[in-house]
Design a protein around this motif. Structure first.
Motif, short mmCIF file in Angstrom:
data_model
loop_
_atom_site.label_atom_id
_atom_site.label_comp_id
_atom_site.label_asym_id
_atom_site.label_seq_id
_atom_site.Cartn_x
_atom_site.Cartn_y
_atom_site.Cartn_z
N PHE A 271 0.82 -1.15 0.13
CA PHE A 271 0.13 0.00 -0.09
C PHE A 271 0.69 1.24 -0.03
CE2 PHE A 271 -3.71 -2.54 1.33
CZ PHE A 271 -4.86 -2.10 0.43
N LEU A 272 1.92 1.29 0.91
CA LEU A 272 2.90 2.25 0.73
C LEU A 272 3.40 2.55 -0.54
CD1 LEU A 272 4.64 1.75 4.30
CD2 LEU A 272 3.16 3.67 3.80
N GLN A 273 4.05 1.51 -1.33
CA GLN A 273 4.59 1.78 -2.59
C GLN A 273 3.34 2.20 -3.44
OE1 GLN A 273 7.63 0.88 -3.03
NE2 GLN A 273 7.73 0.55 -5.31
N GLN A 274 2.13 1.65 -3.47
CA GLN A 274 1.07 2.14 -4.24
C GLN A 274 0.78 3.54 -4.18
OE1 GLN A 274 -2.34 -0.41 -5.26
NE2 GLN A 274 -3.21 0.82 -3.50
N LYS A 275 0.84 4.22 -2.83
CA LYS A 275 0.73 5.72 -2.56
C LYS A 275 1.84 6.52 -2.79
CE LYS A 275 -3.66 4.94 -1.85
NZ LYS A 275 -4.61 5.42 -2.62
N GLY A 276 3.02 6.00 -3.37
CA GLY A 276 4.16 7.04 -3.57
C GLY A 276 5.28 7.06 -2.43
N TYR A 277 5.01 6.15 -1.53
CA TYR A 277 6.21 6.19 -0.45
C TYR A 277 7.39 5.24 -0.99
CZ TYR A 277 2.99 8.74 2.88
OH TYR A 277 2.29 9.34 3.32
N ALA A 278 8.42 5.19 -0.26
CA ALA A 278 9.56 4.32 -0.44
C ALA A 278 9.59 3.26 0.77
CB ALA A 278 10.74 5.02 -0.65
N PRO A 279 8.87 2.28 0.73
CA PRO A 279 8.98 1.24 1.98
C PRO A 279 10.12 0.25 1.61
CG PRO A 279 7.36 0.61 0.34
CD PRO A 279 7.91 1.91 -0.05
N VAL A 280 10.88 -0.23 2.74
CA VAL A 280 11.53 -1.29 2.71
C VAL A 280 11.21 -2.27 3.91
CG1 VAL A 280 13.95 -2.02 2.92
CG2 VAL A 280 13.51 0.36 2.06
N LEU A 281 11.01 -3.47 3.50
CA LEU A 281 10.13 -4.60 4.22
C LEU A 281 11.44 -5.38 4.87
CD1 LEU A 281 7.79 -6.08 5.10
CD2 LEU A 281 7.80 -7.35 3.08
N TYR A 282 11.41 -5.51 6.06
CA TYR A 282 12.38 -6.44 6.84
C TYR A 282 11.70 -7.44 7.60
CZ TYR A 282 15.59 -2.37 6.43
OH TYR A 282 16.21 -1.40 5.67
N ASN B 206 -13.93 -8.52 5.68
CA ASN B 206 -13.43 -7.46 5.96
C ASN B 206 -11.99 -7.40 5.66
OD1 ASN B 206 -13.11 -9.44 8.24
ND2 ASN B 206 -12.70 -7.69 9.52
N GLY B 207 -11.08 -8.53 5.60
CA GLY B 207 -9.89 -8.61 5.37
C GLY B 207 -9.64 -8.37 3.61
N GLN B 208 -10.69 -9.12 3.09
CA GLN B 208 -10.50 -9.15 1.75
C GLN B 208 -10.91 -7.71 1.05
OE1 GLN B 208 -12.57 -12.34 -0.49
NE2 GLN B 208 -12.59 -13.62 1.49
N ALA B 209 -11.81 -6.89 1.84
CA ALA B 209 -12.07 -5.74 1.38
C ALA B 209 -10.93 -4.80 1.29
CB ALA B 209 -13.25 -5.29 2.26
N VAL B 210 -9.84 -4.94 2.14
CA VAL B 210 -8.71 -4.21 2.17
C VAL B 210 -7.84 -4.71 0.99
CG1 VAL B 210 -6.72 -3.46 3.67
CG2 VAL B 210 -8.84 -3.71 4.71
N LEU B 211 -7.38 -6.05 0.92
CA LEU B 211 -6.49 -6.46 0.13
C LEU B 211 -6.96 -6.19 -1.30
CD1 LEU B 211 -5.75 -9.84 1.61
CD2 LEU B 211 -4.36 -7.78 1.89
N ARG B 212 -8.20 -6.28 -1.60
CA ARG B 212 -8.93 -6.19 -2.92
C ARG B 212 -8.42 -4.79 -3.60
NH1 ARG B 212 -15.22 -6.25 -3.64
NH2 ARG B 212 -15.74 -4.45 -2.37
N ARG B 213 -8.03 -3.81 -2.70
CA ARG B 213 -7.64 -2.52 -3.27
C ARG B 213 -6.27 -2.42 -3.85
NH1 ARG B 213 -8.38 0.80 2.37
NH2 ARG B 213 -7.41 2.62 1.17
N ILE B 214 -5.67 -3.43 -3.77
CA ILE B 214 -4.34 -3.70 -4.64
C ILE B 214 -4.49 -4.52 -5.62
CG2 ILE B 214 -2.04 -4.66 -4.52
CD1 ILE B 214 -1.94 -4.05 -1.62
N PRO B 215 -4.67 -4.12 -6.86
CA PRO B 215 -5.04 -4.83 -8.14
C PRO B 215 -4.36 -6.08 -8.30
CG PRO B 215 -4.94 -2.46 -8.55
CD PRO B 215 -4.27 -2.81 -7.09
N GLY B 216 -4.90 -7.34 -8.29
CA GLY B 216 -4.48 -8.42 -8.77
C GLY B 216 -3.99 -9.25 -7.39
N LEU B 217 -4.03 -8.75 -6.14
CA LEU B 217 -3.54 -9.45 -4.96
C LEU B 217 -4.22 -10.44 -4.67
CD1 LEU B 217 -1.36 -9.86 -2.95
CD2 LEU B 217 -2.49 -7.84 -1.46
N LEU B 218 -5.57 -10.37 -4.38
CA LEU B 218 -6.52 -11.70 -4.22
C LEU B 218 -6.42 -12.56 -5.03
CD1 LEU B 218 -9.72 -9.84 -2.43
CD2 LEU B 218 -8.29 -11.08 -1.49
N GLU B 219 -6.49 -12.51 -6.27
CA GLU B 219 -6.28 -13.45 -7.62
C GLU B 219 -4.85 -14.12 -6.97
OE1 GLU B 219 -9.27 -10.45 -8.58
OE2 GLU B 219 -7.02 -10.41 -7.89
#
Length: 396
Positions: free
Chosen positions: A21-32, A50-63
């Protein structure tokens, strides 16, 4: 100006989603991640609507996650005094028909791997073998120290590192997890003939124990049996083969009806772990560091809401960042305080109530004595007959 650098600690259930989500919104995240690869521990997770409702906001992720959709919930009693199908609820099917989202099961190791893979596909740097050791707030940044000697500086940090969160310990000190008095034996098994084609997670009730089983595919199910036992460390890893074989052959669960005995006897993996939660925090952040998910509000699993509440945290945090810091540049301390405070104001009461409800559900399911068990069984009979009571069962 350059996008804000964000350190995301933990590549389990919620960290990769936060980073995406951070990457999608223009931030520069690093995951550790402290482990050297995505975790292979654990069995399965139910991602609810309710969890799926959030994850589907990233296109293709649920699939890409490719979970196994449930159609119904089933409830059985295996106690000799009341052996019966207590009821069936088509809640998942109706919810999916109404909203496009229902309940899906996915193997926990597969979920970890798929989330990390999708994050990397989106360009998120993922660094394994980095165990958080220290945080130092510099006023306008945070210095992060790892056990391998690496130090990094970020504009803010999000701790997504679960029940045994090092981020939480760095912020608020070590607080012991509370053993709920219940432990679980869990397993992964081929789907017995009785359960094939049902696409139905199920609650199984006995005198002094409770099982939940969840289909992961047409051919595979995971299960977990809760009962009162001395404390068992929660590490989610397999027990030794001798203990597993003894459990499969000689435990009373291997004789249960409705295909459950077959499920236990045919298990290809068995684990044992204690069920814990932690004292409620007054806040989830300090300075430029915030906790989400189990790092902030760990819960027992009896509502199946642990991962789903973490995703609710992620969704609201990204919305608040977009509201108060739309440029995705390095936010001021005042902006972060506003974002983090609004998140906690909304999320802390909801998660605290769900933690209480989850523990209550565990107490309600694992009861002893024939009269108490029949009272519990009748509650589930009535619940299945009255859909309005589903909220009491699922807490959502």
């Amino acid at each position: 100006m350059a996008p804000a650098r964000v350190g995301v600690i933990g590549a389990g259930v919620s960290g990769p989603a936060m980073a995406m989500f951070l990457q999608q919104k223009g931030y520069a995240p690093v995951l550790y991640e402290r482990l050297d690869a995505p975790s292979d521990a654990g069995l399965g997770i139910g991602i609810q609507n309710n969890g799926q409702a959030v994850l589907r906001r990233i296109p293709g992720l649920l699939e890409h996650i490719a979970g196994y959709e449930a159609d119904e919930f089933h409830f059985y009693s295996v106690m000799p005094e009341d052996t019966a199908l207590l009821g069936v609820s088509d809640h998942p099917r109706r919810l999916r028909a109404a909203t496009g989202l229902g309940t899906m099961g996915v193997r926990r190791p597969a979920l970890h791997a798929r989330l990390v893979e999708f994050a990397q596909r989106l360009g998120v740097p993922v660094k394994f073998g980095h165990k958080l050791e220290g945080l130092e707030d510099k006023g306008d940044s945070v210095e992060v120290a790892f056990a391998n000697g690496v130090k990094e500086t970020f504009d803010f940090v999000v701790g997504c590192d679960g029940l045994h969160s090092n981020t939480r310990a760095c912020l608020f000190g070590e607080t012991p997890a509370d053993y709920t008095g219940l432990s679980q034996w869990g397993g992964l098994s081929p789907t017995p003939e009785f359960w094939k084609g049902k696409r139905a997670p199920a609650d199984i009730f006995d005198n002094g124990s409770h099982m939940i089983l969840v289909p992961m595919s047409d051919d595979e199910m995971v299960w977990a049996i809760s009962q009162r036992e001395p404390e068992a460390k929660e590490d989610w890893r397999s027990i030794d083969q001798e203990t597993a074989d003894e459990f499969k052959k000689n435990s009373r669960f291997s004789e249960w009806p409705f295909g459950i005995g077959e499920l236990v006897k045919s298990s290809i993996k068995i684990i044992r772990y204690g069920i814990y939660d932690r004292p409620e925090l007054e806040t989830w952040f300090k300075g430029r560091v915030i906790l989400i998910g189990d790092a902030a509000h760990p819960t027992s699993p009896h509502l199946g809401q642990g991962a789903n509440q973490a995703y609710e945290d992620v969704g609201l945090l990204i919305d608040l960042l977009e509201k108060h810091n739309p440029s995705a540049e390095a936010p001021s301390s005042e902006t972060l305080t506003t974002v983090f405070s609004e998140l906690v104001q909304v999320r802390l009461p909801r998660t605290a109530e769900l933690v209480r409800q989850a523990r209550k559900q565990g107490e309600m399911r694992v009861v002893s004595g024939v009269d108490a068990c029949i009272k519990r069984n009748n509650f589930y009979r009535e619940m299945c007959a009255d859909p309005a009571k589903l909220k009491e069962r699922f807490g959502i």
